[in-house]
Design a protein around this motif. Structure first.
Motif, PDB file in Angstrom:
ATOM      1  N   THR B 933       0.801  -1.222   0.000  1.00  0.00           N
ATOM      2  CA  THR B 933       0.000   0.000   0.000  1.00  0.00           C
ATOM      3  C   THR B 933       0.830   1.266   0.000  1.00  0.00           C
ATOM      4  OG1 THR B 933      -0.100  -0.255   2.372  1.00  0.00           O
ATOM      5  CG2 THR B 933      -2.022  -0.958   1.119  1.00  0.00           C
ATOM      6  N   PHE B 934       1.887   1.249   0.693  1.00  0.00           N
ATOM      7  CA  PHE B 934       2.657   2.479   0.837  1.00  0.00           C
ATOM      8  C   PHE B 934       4.122   2.176   0.639  1.00  0.00           C
ATOM      9  CE2 PHE B 934       4.080   6.081   3.812  1.00  0.00           C
ATOM     10  CZ  PHE B 934       4.075   6.985   2.768  1.00  0.00           C
ATOM     11  N   GLN B 935       4.566   2.635  -0.452  1.00  0.00           N
ATOM     12  CA  GLN B 935       5.940   2.332  -0.828  1.00  0.00           C
ATOM     13  C   GLN B 935       6.795   3.559  -0.598  1.00  0.00           C
ATOM     14  OE1 GLN B 935       5.952   1.049  -4.855  1.00  0.00           O
ATOM     15  NE2 GLN B 935       7.126  -0.779  -4.420  1.00  0.00           N
ATOM     16  N   CYS B 936       7.950   3.340  -0.068  1.00  0.00           N
ATOM     17  CA  CYS B 936       8.863   4.455   0.124  1.00  0.00           C
ATOM     18  C   CYS B 936       9.333   4.946  -1.246  1.00  0.00           C
ATOM     19  CB  CYS B 936      10.066   4.025   0.971  1.00  0.00           C
ATOM     20  SG  CYS B 936      11.273   5.344   1.193  1.00  0.00           S
ATOM     21  N   ALA B 937       9.266   6.251  -1.414  1.00  0.00           N
ATOM     22  CA  ALA B 937       9.628   6.819  -2.711  1.00  0.00           C
ATOM     23  C   ALA B 937      11.118   6.684  -2.987  1.00  0.00           C
ATOM     24  CB  ALA B 937       9.222   8.291  -2.757  1.00  0.00           C
ATOM     25  N   LEU B 951       1.447  16.096   2.022  1.00  0.00           N
ATOM     26  CA  LEU B 951      -0.013  16.213   2.021  1.00  0.00           C
ATOM     27  C   LEU B 951      -0.524  16.625   0.655  1.00  0.00           C
ATOM     28  CD1 LEU B 951      -0.850  17.915   5.411  1.00  0.00           C
ATOM     29  CD2 LEU B 951      -1.163  15.541   4.751  1.00  0.00           C
ATOM     30  N   SER B 952       0.372  17.182  -0.123  1.00  0.00           N
ATOM     31  CA  SER B 952      -0.074  17.686  -1.415  1.00  0.00           C
ATOM     32  C   SER B 952      -0.038  16.596  -2.481  1.00  0.00           C
ATOM     33  CB  SER B 952       0.805  18.858  -1.817  1.00  0.00           C
ATOM     34  OG  SER B 952       0.487  19.263  -3.115  1.00  0.00           O
ATOM     35  N   CYS B 953       1.135  15.947  -2.659  1.00  0.00           N
ATOM     36  CA  CYS B 953       1.215  14.962  -3.734  1.00  0.00           C
ATOM     37  C   CYS B 953       1.032  13.535  -3.231  1.00  0.00           C
ATOM     38  CB  CYS B 953       2.548  15.080  -4.488  1.00  0.00           C
ATOM     39  SG  CYS B 953       3.985  14.657  -3.454  1.00  0.00           S
ATOM     40  N   GLY B 954       1.103  13.368  -1.937  1.00  0.00           N
ATOM     41  CA  GLY B 954       0.837  12.045  -1.391  1.00  0.00           C
ATOM     42  C   GLY B 954       2.036  11.114  -1.404  1.00  0.00           C
ATOM     43  N   MET B 963      14.005  12.547   5.401  1.00  0.00           N
ATOM     44  CA  MET B 963      14.825  13.563   6.036  1.00  0.00           C
ATOM     45  C   MET B 963      16.076  13.802   5.229  1.00  0.00           C
ATOM     46  SD  MET B 963      13.622  14.493   9.203  1.00  0.00           S
ATOM     47  CE  MET B 963      14.926  14.566  10.434  1.00  0.00           C
ATOM     48  N   GLU B 964      16.630  12.692   4.858  1.00  0.00           N
ATOM     49  CA  GLU B 964      17.884  12.770   4.125  1.00  0.00           C
ATOM     50  C   GLU B 964      17.686  13.475   2.791  1.00  0.00           C
ATOM     51  OE1 GLU B 964      21.151   9.477   2.795  1.00  0.00           O
ATOM     52  OE2 GLU B 964      19.765   9.038   4.429  1.00  0.00           O
ATOM     53  N   TRP B 965      16.652  13.073   2.132  1.00  0.00           N
ATOM     54  CA  TRP B 965      16.369  13.640   0.818  1.00  0.00           C
ATOM     55  C   TRP B 965      16.144  15.144   0.902  1.00  0.00           C
ATOM     56  CZ3 TRP B 965      16.377  12.402  -4.242  1.00  0.00           C
ATOM     57  CH2 TRP B 965      15.648  13.213  -5.126  1.00  0.00           C
ATOM     58  N   PHE B 966      15.318  15.516   1.800  1.00  0.00           N
ATOM     59  CA  PHE B 966      14.945  16.928   1.823  1.00  0.00           C
ATOM     60  C   PHE B 966      15.991  17.812   2.493  1.00  0.00           C
ATOM     61  CE2 PHE B 966      10.675  15.218   0.996  1.00  0.00           C
ATOM     62  CZ  PHE B 966      10.378  15.985  -0.130  1.00  0.00           C
ATOM     63  N   ARG B 967      17.032  17.187   2.985  1.00  0.00           N
ATOM     64  CA  ARG B 967      18.113  18.004   3.504  1.00  0.00           C
ATOM     65  C   ARG B 967      18.758  18.758   2.354  1.00  0.00           C
ATOM     66  NH1 ARG B 967      20.701  14.204   7.086  1.00  0.00           N
ATOM     67  NH2 ARG B 967      18.921  14.583   8.439  1.00  0.00           N
ATOM     68  N   THR B 968      18.721  18.161   1.206  1.00  0.00           N
ATOM     69  CA  THR B 968      19.367  18.810   0.063  1.00  0.00           C
ATOM     70  C   THR B 968      18.374  19.183  -1.032  1.00  0.00           C
ATOM     71  OG1 THR B 968      19.784  16.613  -0.843  1.00  0.00           O
ATOM     72  CG2 THR B 968      21.568  17.621   0.413  1.00  0.00           C
ATOM     73  N   GLN B 969      17.243  18.535  -1.045  1.00  0.00           N
ATOM     74  CA  GLN B 969      16.319  18.736  -2.165  1.00  0.00           C
ATOM     75  C   GLN B 969      15.070  19.502  -1.724  1.00  0.00           C
ATOM     76  OE1 GLN B 969      17.038  17.596  -5.314  1.00  0.00           O
ATOM     77  NE2 GLN B 969      19.012  16.885  -4.523  1.00  0.00           N
ATOM     78  N   GLU B 970      14.357  20.038  -2.708  1.00  0.00           N
ATOM     79  CA  GLU B 970      13.094  20.708  -2.387  1.00  0.00           C
ATOM     80  C   GLU B 970      11.912  20.032  -3.048  1.00  0.00           C
ATOM     81  OE1 GLU B 970      13.263  24.836  -3.275  1.00  0.00           O
ATOM     82  OE2 GLU B 970      14.408  25.295  -1.459  1.00  0.00           O
ATOM     83  N   VAL B 971      12.181  19.332  -4.144  1.00  0.00           N
ATOM     84  CA  VAL B 971      11.060  18.719  -4.857  1.00  0.00           C
ATOM     85  C   VAL B 971      10.944  17.245  -4.487  1.00  0.00           C
ATOM     86  CG1 VAL B 971      11.049  20.312  -6.789  1.00  0.00           C
ATOM     87  CG2 VAL B 971      12.530  18.300  -6.842  1.00  0.00           C
ATOM     88  N   CYS B 972       9.815  16.694  -4.833  1.00  0.00           N
ATOM     89  CA  CYS B 972       9.471  15.338  -4.466  1.00  0.00           C
ATOM     90  C   CYS B 972      10.445  14.340  -5.086  1.00  0.00           C
ATOM     91  CB  CYS B 972       8.047  15.054  -4.939  1.00  0.00           C
ATOM     92  SG  CYS B 972       7.459  13.414  -4.566  1.00  0.00           S
ATOM     93  N   CYS B 978       6.290  18.105  -7.405  1.00  0.00           N
ATOM     94  CA  CYS B 978       5.672  18.791  -6.268  1.00  0.00           C
ATOM     95  C   CYS B 978       6.746  19.367  -5.355  1.00  0.00           C
ATOM     96  CB  CYS B 978       4.794  17.801  -5.494  1.00  0.00           C
ATOM     97  SG  CYS B 978       4.120  18.493  -3.975  1.00  0.00           S
ATOM     98  N   HIS B 979       6.561  20.604  -4.984  1.00  0.00           N
ATOM     99  CA  HIS B 979       7.484  21.194  -4.027  1.00  0.00           C
ATOM    100  C   HIS B 979       7.003  20.840  -2.624  1.00  0.00           C
ATOM    101  CE1 HIS B 979       9.907  23.712  -6.771  1.00  0.00           C
ATOM    102  NE2 HIS B 979       8.832  23.563  -7.536  1.00  0.00           N
ATOM    103  N   CYS B 980       7.336  19.620  -2.247  1.00  0.00           N
ATOM    104  CA  CYS B 980       6.776  19.091  -1.003  1.00  0.00           C
ATOM    105  C   CYS B 980       7.110  19.948   0.199  1.00  0.00           C
ATOM    106  CB  CYS B 980       7.287  17.672  -0.767  1.00  0.00           C
ATOM    107  SG  CYS B 980       6.820  16.543  -2.073  1.00  0.00           S
ATOM    108  N   LEU B 981       8.294  20.493   0.231  1.00  0.00           N
ATOM    109  CA  LEU B 981       8.691  21.262   1.408  1.00  0.00           C
ATOM    110  C   LEU B 981       7.827  22.505   1.556  1.00  0.00           C
ATOM    111  CD1 LEU B 981      12.535  21.303   1.877  1.00  0.00           C
ATOM    112  CD2 LEU B 981      10.783  20.072   3.130  1.00  0.00           C
ATOM    113  N   LEU B 982       7.442  23.082   0.418  1.00  0.00           N
ATOM    114  CA  LEU B 982       6.612  24.276   0.499  1.00  0.00           C
ATOM    115  C   LEU B 982       5.157  23.915   0.756  1.00  0.00           C
ATOM    116  CD1 LEU B 982       8.137  26.202  -2.543  1.00  0.00           C
ATOM    117  CD2 LEU B 982       8.613  26.549  -0.113  1.00  0.00           C
ATOM    118  N   GLN B 983       4.764  22.793   0.176  1.00  0.00           N
ATOM    119  CA  GLN B 983       3.357  22.413   0.278  1.00  0.00           C
ATOM    120  C   GLN B 983       2.977  21.914   1.669  1.00  0.00           C
ATOM    121  OE1 GLN B 983       1.100  22.891  -2.058  1.00  0.00           O
ATOM    122  NE2 GLN B 983       2.578  23.657  -3.552  1.00  0.00           N
TER     123      GLN B 983
END
Lengths: 322, 986
Positions: B933-937, B951-954, B963-972, B978-983
């Motif tokens: 059902t829920f796969q890690c991206a 919450l925006s793109c799911g 955590m690791e990903w968004f330490r350097t990235q802004e998009v999904c 999706c700009h998950c960090l902003l959304q």
């Protein structure tokens, strides 16, 4: 100072039977013998007709606003035996639910404290009291107390959601166990208290308060400010207004105090938000405000006469306290 | 039968006339109004024209005035003035005194022209003599009748030229003028004074008397012991006179009690209810007379003069006239039909329950008018006619509203009994009710259980008693009791059965589910305000309600709307008071203003659409005095006048009456890191709104919290609270605020004299401040180097006990002891600890700190939670008020200090839906499609543990990966853009 901040011309085609503002005091709902319910936006002294709700087939006796945490919801009850719950969605008011379980005029509706969810008590001339509970997904759960009052029930009012008798030991930090309670008045000249323990959800008659000599027209349970005293006001066709108080944590020992005997029927009582002032109105077309003095006597502090003048309040009491 | 609004009337006001008497001449041309200074001759064809006047010089009012009833003498009228009768001649628009009759030695009470001889006039006086005058010889009366008692009324018989009747208090005497020495007959007619006397127009033996004893009685003087009939009213009757047509009767009630509707038209054959009320006069109707019928017209006109100084002319059309004859015969016939139909044809066939419905349905459809008109009207309560008694029961049967579940009632009016069957659960009850002949006049029906009653005998006895009580209660007031009894029976039965089966529990389901198969008959649509609404309370037309946080909303009736009953009358109790408006006894305003012409045409019952127009406003309408013609056909401007029925709703700001201030709510702060500043700022805020008292409280609170710094330097100071001069001061002040709650909590009557100020704002704020001050971590920041001292400031000590001790210390000492005593009994922990501690600690203990530490430990275990809950309540209530004011942040600040914080928000719940088949899933694998059902991206493995997603793109995945990903990235990480960090907040 006390001042009139708004005068709303409702343009109802017949006499008004109730007027009530929402939780924040920004919207006014009125109902009338012309079978309609109207909602006005009264912010900043204005009056904008927001909705003219048609759906009742007889005079509408009373309206009641639900707590805003459930949305903009209004209940109305009518001679046509119906209770209609209206809801605003995206600026439009629509029927959310129509309850037709009574066999005679529904005279009173009152929403319970928000702690209990959306729960509405309805008193009818068929003698029964209905309790409508929203169970989600547009479903309403109905519990009916048949023969709550012989001949008919005229008024219902909820008790504030407080811990029953705050002196009872309760483990710290836990959610207090609240008991649903309300009061009703009817044509059997009685004021009755009802409660429902959480376990079974059934309503039981808790107390029967007897003092009036004619139909009880309205009852009002005073809001709580955290004191363990419960206070109820009741008024009757016999012109009497009684203040019932109970200091007993078990809620059994109620004492009545006569506020005043009026010359005509008294049909409405309303408590101020802090529960220290009572507004009384009746067949004499007058509104009076009553306040309990230091020595426990109730004194009239104002007189709103014939819809003419403003409340010419005597603020001495306030001055003295300062 | 129901009357309609038929008499559009002429209203003319003669404001200054002060006329006390009125008479209409036999030709129907003129009316004379007799005031003290002038007699006014009104032309009835053009009543609005200024009347002609005849001056008179007398200090006496005119007692009675009467035109000569013969055409030959039509220009004569007689007016009594004290002891004298003046005969006036009216010709060619001018009038003068023709002659005077003097002979009485006391005031003249009445006069009457003979119906047979135009020259004969009879006068009665308080001087006990009745004189008959011949106007051709005015020197002395031709006949003198000596009555010994003073007379109030005297009237010539209309059929026999020799006969007269006079009234003396409650008695009536019949005289033959040929035998003046003594009366022919004595009739002890009433117990109180007779105000009015009237001979029957067609029957020489019959007369009607109206009296102070609230009744009109009809007599055949040949049978003086027994009246023929009686019309009982609730008020004294001033006049009752036969109508010139059929067998009608017009009554005037004594008016100080009944300002309106006092003028009623009855059918002498059916005295249960008036057939019509002439509504309009605002005051006593002093006189009414019939105008002679115009040639070719079938209408009669009633001319009335009232103390409201208006003369009115009412049209009584043939239909209304007919009502005075036909009604009863027809009505009873039809009613009888309706009744007899039932037991025979319907009983056996119809399912139970439908019968009473059928009955009322039948009558509702066919005889609405019949039903309603017989209702008790607010204006009159003609009732209890002896002949009418059987009908009363019939009517009750036909009207009774027995729409009660599980009940069937078979009614038999002929045998004065009915049979009530009810069943509840497995029980069945059948009760035969027998109504005695006098019922409901203080005669209760009997109740008898018959088979197949299944309830045990104890229950029978109980129910029997309840039924008897209920019925007695009703018949004592001469009220019907069937319906209340049946309802009682049912409720009793239900409660009994419930009790019996209480073990099974669900009483509501039980009572609802009994025999769900019963046919639910269509309910008869009630007519608004009709008889059936007897249990619906009379609607509120004014009210006041506290709303929002500081508003009073109220509405009242518009000032133009008055109650149609006199101000001394209380508002009716039930909506059925409006039934009078159905019967047309009182015409609702809307009917008056709307379809008058149409209404006039109905001869039977009003139609449904009309009835719907009956409204509560009908009750409050009061006709305005108007000089204008409400002409028969043309008077549209007045009748179409719109009247505002809805008053204005007024919203008033009353927050000054409340002990809480919105401004203060806005300005108060709660800074947990700097209590001192909090108190000071709050004190300043209180000053700004002019609450010096509150400012003082805050100043002291500041001092109390601040003074704790000083003992820091002094290692011996173990009892700073008690010793510090500020401490005591503070407590005394706080007691001011705390006392109301002490009163409640200690239930000490001695403290009851403290005012209940309901100042929830101050209470809650102080509680919060002290809580903040005492919460340990704050304490550390304040007094970090002296951690042990925190023991003094346990929440317990600083919150509640401080109030308590202050309350007891500052009031009389015995009350203090009282409290301690009580408390130690009930709530030992704090009663034993703090007050003693605070008051005596520095005297009794060498090392107070040690003791306090002990105490503290004890308190920790034995904290009385009740008080904490109470403080929570204060805060919660205050939070609620802040919420109403829209100060949500302030509310959150306050609620932070509750020991039991509000439940976390439960509104949003994340449901997990399978991304492949859209079905709701629990766990990692979809039960439907068996996929993850829920796969890690990031790692594409099913997520089990801690996860995060946008919450925006799911999209999302393991928390660590995200955590690791968004330490350097802004998009999904999926590349969806999706700009998950902003959304959403990760």
């Amino acid at each position: 100072m006390v001042s009139v901040i708004n005068t709303v011309d409702t343009s109802h085609d017949d006499m008004i039977h109730d007027a009530q503002m929402d939780y924040y005091g920004t919207q006014l709902a009125t109902c009338s013998s012309d079978r309609s319910v109207k909602i006005f936006d009264v912010k900043n002294g204005g009056q904008i007709l927001v909705a003219d709700l048609r759906g009742h087939e007889g005079p509408v006796w009373q309206v009641a606003w639900a707590h805003p945490m459930y949305g903009n919801i209004l209940a109305s009850c009518s001679y046509d035996k119906k209770v209609i719950i209206w809801k605003e969605e995206n600026g439009t008011w629509d029927k959310m639910y129509e309850y037709t379980g009574h066999e005679s005029s529904v005279n009173s509706v009152c929403w319970g404290p928000y702690d209990f969810g959306l729960i509405l008590a309805c008193g009818s001339s068929d003698g029964a009291i209905s309790l409508l509970t929203y169970s989600g997904d547009g479903q309403w759960d109905v519990k009916k107390i048949s023969n709550a009052h012989t001949i008919g029930c005229n008024a219902v009012s909820w008790a504030p959601a407080v811990v029953p008798g705050s002196l009872i030991d309760q483990p710290l930090g836990q959610k207090p166990n609240l008991i649903k309670r309300f009061v009703s008045g009817g044509c059997d000249n009685l004021v009755k208290l009802w409660n429902s323990r959480e376990e079974d959800g059934q309503w039981k008659e808790d107390q029967k308060l007897e003092a009036h000599s004619d139909w009880v027209r309205d009852v009002g349970w005073a809001p709580s400010i955290g004191l363990p005293t419960s206070t109820i006001a009741s008024c009757s066709q016999d012109g009497r207004v009684f203040i019932w108080t109970c200091d007993d944590p078990s809620g059994n020992a109620w004492t009545a105090k006569l506020l005043h005997k009026f010359n005509d029927v008294v049909w409405h009582v309303s408590w101020s938000i802090t529960g220290n002032i009572l507004a009384v109105s009746g067949g004499d077309n007058k509104v009076t405000l009553w306040k309990e003095s230091v020595d426990g006597q109730w004194a009239c502090i104002s007189d709103v006469n014939k819809g003419q003048g403003a409340v010419s309040a005597i603020t001495e009491g306030q001055q003295n306290e300062q | 039968m129901a009357a309609r609004w038929s008499s559009e009337n002429v209203v003319v006001e003669f404001r200054d006339s002060q006329a006390t008497a009125m008479s209409v001449d036999c030709l129907g041309r003129h009316a004379v109004l007799s005031g003290r200074r002038f007699l006014y001759i009104v032309n009835l064809d053009t009543p609005s024209e200024a009347p002609r006047k005849i001056g008179r010089q007398s200090k006496w009012d005119v007692g009675t005035v009467q035109w000569n009833p013969h055409e030959s003498g039509a220009y004569f009228f007689a007016a009594s003035s004290n002891q004298r009768v003046d005969l006036y001649k009216w010709r060619d628009g001018a009038g003068e005194i023709h002659t005077s009759l003097q002979g009485h030695t006391r005031v003249i009470s009445d006069l009457d022209w003979s119906w047979f001889d135009p020259e004969l006039l009879v006068t009665s006086s308080v001087d006990t003599y009745i004189y008959i005058w011949d106007t051709r010889d005015t020197r002395k009366p031709t006949v003198a009748l000596s009555a010994v008692a003073g007379a109030s009324q005297v009237k010539w018989n209309k059929r026999n030229q020799y006969l007269l009747a006079s009234s003396h208090d409650g008695d009536v005497r019949i005289w033959d003028k040929r035998k003046p020495s003594t009366a022919v007959e004595y009739v002890a007619a009433h117990l109180s004074k007779i105000h009015g006397l009237d001979w029957h127009p067609d029957n020489e033996f019959i007369l009607a008397t109206s009296s102070q004893d609230n009744s009109v009685r009809f007599w055949d003087y040949r049978q003086p012991r027994k009246y023929l009939n009686i019309l009982s009213c609730q008020v004294p009757v001033w006049k009752a006179r036969y109508t010139p047509f059929s067998s009608g009767l017009v009554t005037v009630m004594v008016p100080q009690l009944r300002r309106e509707n006092s003028l009623l038209l009855w059918s002498a054959l059916d005295l249960n209810a008036p057939v019509h009320a002439f509504v309009g006069h605002d005051d006593v109707v002093l006189e009414f007379q019939w105008r002679r019928q115009k040639e070719g017209s079938k209408d009669y006109q009633l001319v009335t003069w009232s103390r409201d100084q208006t003369l009115r002319i009412w049209r009584v059309d043939p239909q209304l006239q007919r009502l005075c004859v036909n009604d009863i015969a027809e009505g009873v016939e039809e009613l009888m039909e309706g009744m007899t139909l039932l037991p025979e044809s319907d009983k056996a066939l119809h399912p139970q329950d439908s019968e009473p419905q059928h009955t009322s349905g039948h009558t509702t459809e066919d005889e609405e008018g019949e039903e309603v008109a017989s209702s008790v009207t607010p204006a009159s309560a003609g009732k209890q006619d002896q002949l009418g008694l059987p009908q009363t029961l019939q009517q009750e049967f036909s009207l009774v509203n027995l729409q009660i579940r599980n009940v069937n009632v078979e009614m038999d009016a002929v045998n004065r009994s009915c049979c009530v069957s009810a069943h509840c659960g497995s029980h069945q009850v059948r009760v035969v009710v027998k109504f005695p002949a006098q019922y409901p006049n203080n005669a209760a029906p009997s109740f008898q259980f018959v088979s197949p009653t299944t309830i045990p005998s104890s229950m029978k006895t109980r129910i029997q008693k309840i039924l008897t009580d209920t019925s007695l209660q009703k018949v004592k007031r001469n009220q019907n009791c069937l319906e209340p009894c049946v309802r009682q029976l049912v409720s009793c039965l239900e409660s009994c059965v419930t009790q019996e089966e209480s073990s099974s529990g669900n009483h509501y389901v039980l009572s609802n589910s009994v025999n769900p198969t019963l046919p639910t008959f269509p309910r008869v649509t009630n007519t608004y305000g009709s008889y059936q609404d007897a249990n619906i309370p009379f609607p509120r037309t004014s009210g006041a309600r506290f709303c929002g946080a500081g508003c009073l909303v109220y509405f009242t009736r518009p000032i133009t709307m008055h109650s149609s009953v006199s101000p001394t009358e209380p508002t009716p109790r039930s909506l059925s008071a409006l039934s009078a408006y159905h019967s047309g006894v009182v015409t609702p305003m809307k009917m008056r203003s709307e379809t008058q012409s149409a209404l006039r045409l109905y001869s039977g019952s009003p139609t449904r659409s009309e009835k719907e127009q009956v409204s509560i406003s009908s009750f409050y309408y009061k006709e305005r005095k108007s000089r204008r013609w409400k002409g028969k056909r043309e008077g549209t401007d007045t009748t179409n006048r719109q009247i505002k029925l809805a008053g204005k709703v007024i919203i008033q700001e009353i927050s000054c009456l409340l002990p809480v201030h919105k401004t203060l709510g806005e300005m108060y702060i709660l800074n947990v890191n700097d209590i001192q500043e909090t108190c000071q700022r709050n004190a300043a805020a209180a000053l700004v709104v002019g609450r010096r008292d509150l400012a003082k409280v805050w100043a002291l609170a500041a001092a109390a919290t601040g003074c704790e710094l000083s003992p820091n330097a002094d290692p011996d100071a173990g009892t700073p609270w008690a010793r510090h001069p500020f401490g005591r001061h503070l407590l005394e002040t706080l007691e001011y605020w705390g006392s109301p709650l002490l009163v409640k909590m200690c239930s000490s009557p001695r403290l009851a004299h403290y005012s209940k100020m309901h100042d929830i704002q101050t209470l809650a704020m102080l509680c919060s401040v002290f809580e903040a001050q005492c919460s340990p971590q704050d304490y550390y920041t304040l007094f970090g180097h002296l951690p042990y001292r925190s023991s003094i400031f346990t929440p317990h000590h600083s919150r509640f006990p401080s109030y308590t001790s202050s309350g007891s210390c500052s009031s009389t000492s015995d009350s203090g002891i009282n409290i301690v005593g009580r408390d130690s009994e009930h709530t030992a922990p704090w009663g034993e600890s703090s007050p003693d501690d605070f008051r005596y600690g520095n005297q009794g203990y060498t090392d107070p700190r040690e003791r306090e530490r002990d105490q503290h430990d004890k308190n920790k275990r034995l904290l009385d939670p009740a008080n904490v809950l109470q403080f929570d309540d204060f805060k919660k209530c205050y939070g609620e008020i802040l919420y109403r004011w829209g100060l949500r942040e302030k509310r959150a600040e306050v609620l932070k200090f509750t020991s039991c914080p509000p439940e976390p928000h439960k509104g949003i719940e994340f449901g997990v839906y399978c991304c492949h088949c859209r079905s709701e899933v629990r766990g990692t694998q979809c039960a439907v499609c068996k996929r993850l059902t829920f796969q890690c991206a990031i790692c594409h493995v099913a997520v089990r543990g801690s996860s995060n997603f946008c919450l925006s793109c799911g999209h999302g995945g393991h928390t660590s990966h995200m955590m690791e990903w968004f330490r350097t990235q802004e998009v999904c990480p999926t590349g969806c853009g999706c700009h998950c960090l902003l959304q959403s907040t990760f």
